[in-house]
Design a protein around this motif. Sequence first.
Motif, PDB file in Angstrom:
ATOM      1  N   MET A   1       0.842  -1.203   0.000  1.00 40.33           N
ATOM      2  CA  MET A   1       0.000   0.000   0.000  1.00 40.33           C
ATOM      3  C   MET A   1       0.869   1.243   0.000  1.00 40.33           C
ATOM      4  O   MET A   1       1.771   1.387   0.824  1.00 40.33           O
ATOM      5  CB  MET A   1      -0.915   0.018   1.227  1.00 40.33           C
ATOM      6  N   ARG A   2       0.608   2.128  -0.957  1.00 40.43           N
ATOM      7  CA  ARG A   2       1.363   3.362  -1.071  1.00 40.43           C
ATOM      8  C   ARG A   2       0.577   4.536  -0.494  1.00 40.43           C
ATOM      9  O   ARG A   2      -0.644   4.479  -0.363  1.00 40.43           O
ATOM     10  CB  ARG A   2       1.669   3.651  -2.539  1.00 40.43           C
ATOM     11  N   THR A   3       1.296   5.600  -0.177  1.00 40.61           N
ATOM     12  CA  THR A   3       0.650   6.873   0.137  1.00 40.61           C
ATOM     13  C   THR A   3       0.873   7.787  -1.048  1.00 40.61           C
ATOM     14  O   THR A   3       2.014   7.992  -1.485  1.00 40.61           O
ATOM     15  CB  THR A   3       1.228   7.502   1.412  1.00 40.61           C
ATOM     16  N   VAL A   4      -0.229   8.332  -1.570  1.00 45.65           N
ATOM     17  CA  VAL A   4      -0.190   9.133  -2.790  1.00 45.65           C
ATOM     18  C   VAL A   4      -0.702  10.534  -2.483  1.00 45.65           C
ATOM     19  O   VAL A   4      -1.818  10.702  -1.986  1.00 45.65           O
ATOM     20  CB  VAL A   4      -1.050   8.487  -3.897  1.00 45.65           C
ATOM     21  N   LEU A   5       0.109  11.536  -2.770  1.00 46.59           N
ATOM     22  CA  LEU A   5      -0.285  12.928  -2.607  1.00 46.59           C
ATOM     23  C   LEU A   5      -0.712  13.474  -3.958  1.00 46.59           C
ATOM     24  O   LEU A   5       0.074  13.452  -4.916  1.00 46.59           O
ATOM     25  CB  LEU A   5       0.882  13.749  -2.043  1.00 46.59           C
ATOM     26  N   GLY A  74       2.732  13.089   5.198  1.00 43.90           N
ATOM     27  CA  GLY A  74       3.361  11.912   5.808  1.00 43.90           C
ATOM     28  C   GLY A  74       4.403  11.290   4.897  1.00 43.90           C
ATOM     29  O   GLY A  74       5.079  11.983   4.138  1.00 43.90           O
ATOM     30  N   ALA A  75       4.519   9.975   4.937  1.00 49.66           N
ATOM     31  CA  ALA A  75       5.511   9.259   4.128  1.00 49.66           C
ATOM     32  C   ALA A  75       4.934   9.036   2.734  1.00 49.66           C
ATOM     33  O   ALA A  75       4.312   8.013   2.452  1.00 49.66           O
ATOM     34  CB  ALA A  75       5.870   7.929   4.783  1.00 49.66           C
ATOM     35  N   VAL A  76       5.157   9.977   1.844  1.00 47.78           N
ATOM     36  CA  VAL A  76       4.556   9.948   0.515  1.00 47.78           C
ATOM     37  C   VAL A  76       5.422   9.115  -0.437  1.00 47.78           C
ATOM     38  O   VAL A  76       6.619   9.356  -0.574  1.00 47.78           O
ATOM     39  CB  VAL A  76       4.388  11.380  -0.041  1.00 47.78           C
ATOM     40  N   ASP A  77       4.788   8.157  -1.108  1.00 48.23           N
ATOM     41  CA  ASP A  77       5.483   7.317  -2.090  1.00 48.23           C
ATOM     42  C   ASP A  77       5.340   7.852  -3.510  1.00 48.23           C
ATOM     43  O   ASP A  77       6.241   7.701  -4.333  1.00 48.23           O
ATOM     44  CB  ASP A  77       4.930   5.890  -2.041  1.00 48.23           C
ATOM     45  N   VAL A  78       4.179   8.434  -3.794  1.00 48.44           N
ATOM     46  CA  VAL A  78       3.889   8.959  -5.126  1.00 48.44           C
ATOM     47  C   VAL A  78       3.343  10.373  -4.985  1.00 48.44           C
ATOM     48  O   VAL A  78       2.414  10.619  -4.212  1.00 48.44           O
ATOM     49  CB  VAL A  78       2.847   8.087  -5.872  1.00 48.44           C
ATOM     50  N   ALA A 116      10.698  19.103  -2.045  1.00 46.76           N
ATOM     51  CA  ALA A 116      10.438  18.581  -0.701  1.00 46.76           C
ATOM     52  C   ALA A 116      10.350  17.063  -0.717  1.00 46.76           C
ATOM     53  O   ALA A 116      10.881  16.376   0.179  1.00 46.76           O
ATOM     54  CB  ALA A 116       9.141  19.175  -0.153  1.00 46.76           C
ATOM     55  N   PHE A 117       9.696  16.512  -1.736  1.00 44.70           N
ATOM     56  CA  PHE A 117       9.578  15.065  -1.908  1.00 44.70           C
ATOM     57  C   PHE A 117      10.960  14.437  -2.087  1.00 44.70           C
ATOM     58  O   PHE A 117      11.295  13.424  -1.459  1.00 44.70           O
ATOM     59  CB  PHE A 117       8.693  14.805  -3.133  1.00 44.70           C
TER      60      PHE A 117
END
Length: 267
Positions: A1-5, A74-78, A116-117
């Motif tokens: 599961m990714r975190t996507v912004l 948070g911990a953004v992957d995408v 920032a990413f």
Amino acid sequence: MRTVLVTGAAGGIGAAIAARFAAAGDRLACADLRPAELSTVAEKLRADHGAAVTELPGDLADAAYAEGLVDAAGAVDVLVNAAGIYPATRLLDMTAQRWDRVQDVNVRAAVLTTVAFGRKHVAAGTAGTVVNISSGAATRARPGASHYATSKAALEMATKACAVELGPHGIRVNAVSPGFVTVDSEANPVTEAYAAAVSVNPLGRRGAPGEIAGAVFWLAGPEAGWITGTVLRVDGGSTAGAAGLPLHWSGETAVQEGMPQKGTTHV
């Protein structure tokens, strides 16, 4: 599961992108200028997909807000930079304020969120993916859109520049360039006359937000793992050429192949 912004998540394309990732079971952090519309989209993502959604309303023209989005998510992957504005302003009516707002939202914010990413992933030693949303306007100017077309051309070069510097750290940066997509938008309305004029393409129809979302989802995934610094044109073939034009000559010509007649003009 990714975190996507996803920025611009309350808009038609941004909302479709968020929904595509939510359908895959990813967590969402959604940013937009309009808090009420953003909440409506977030509630739909929760109801339709059971998604975990963080709402981050704010103005991307505010550099501090743009710079802080990744940490807030948070911990953004995408990271998907889908936010964009395209007001109609004739060149002779242009002001510094009108010009700067379009550049600040469409280009500067995307660069600041990507920086920032990148910093966060480099510090953690992790890989990540960025997808920017460009436009066919990046290569074709039109009346009233000098600020918008310039911003999208700049965004495509920023995509390449970021890809070059972040690639060695395992961070891919690409862009999707939509053709004309049918979007019911109060923030960025278009007339039917304009829509009919710009939606002519070889496939003979307008695009849908879900088709752009599918391209973004693929670019952010493992199947596109060796792709960075590219701009994917998802435009029904309009970049390739105009299928609806008549033949430039009414019938067969007597010109031998490779031997144009004297006085002929090539276009």
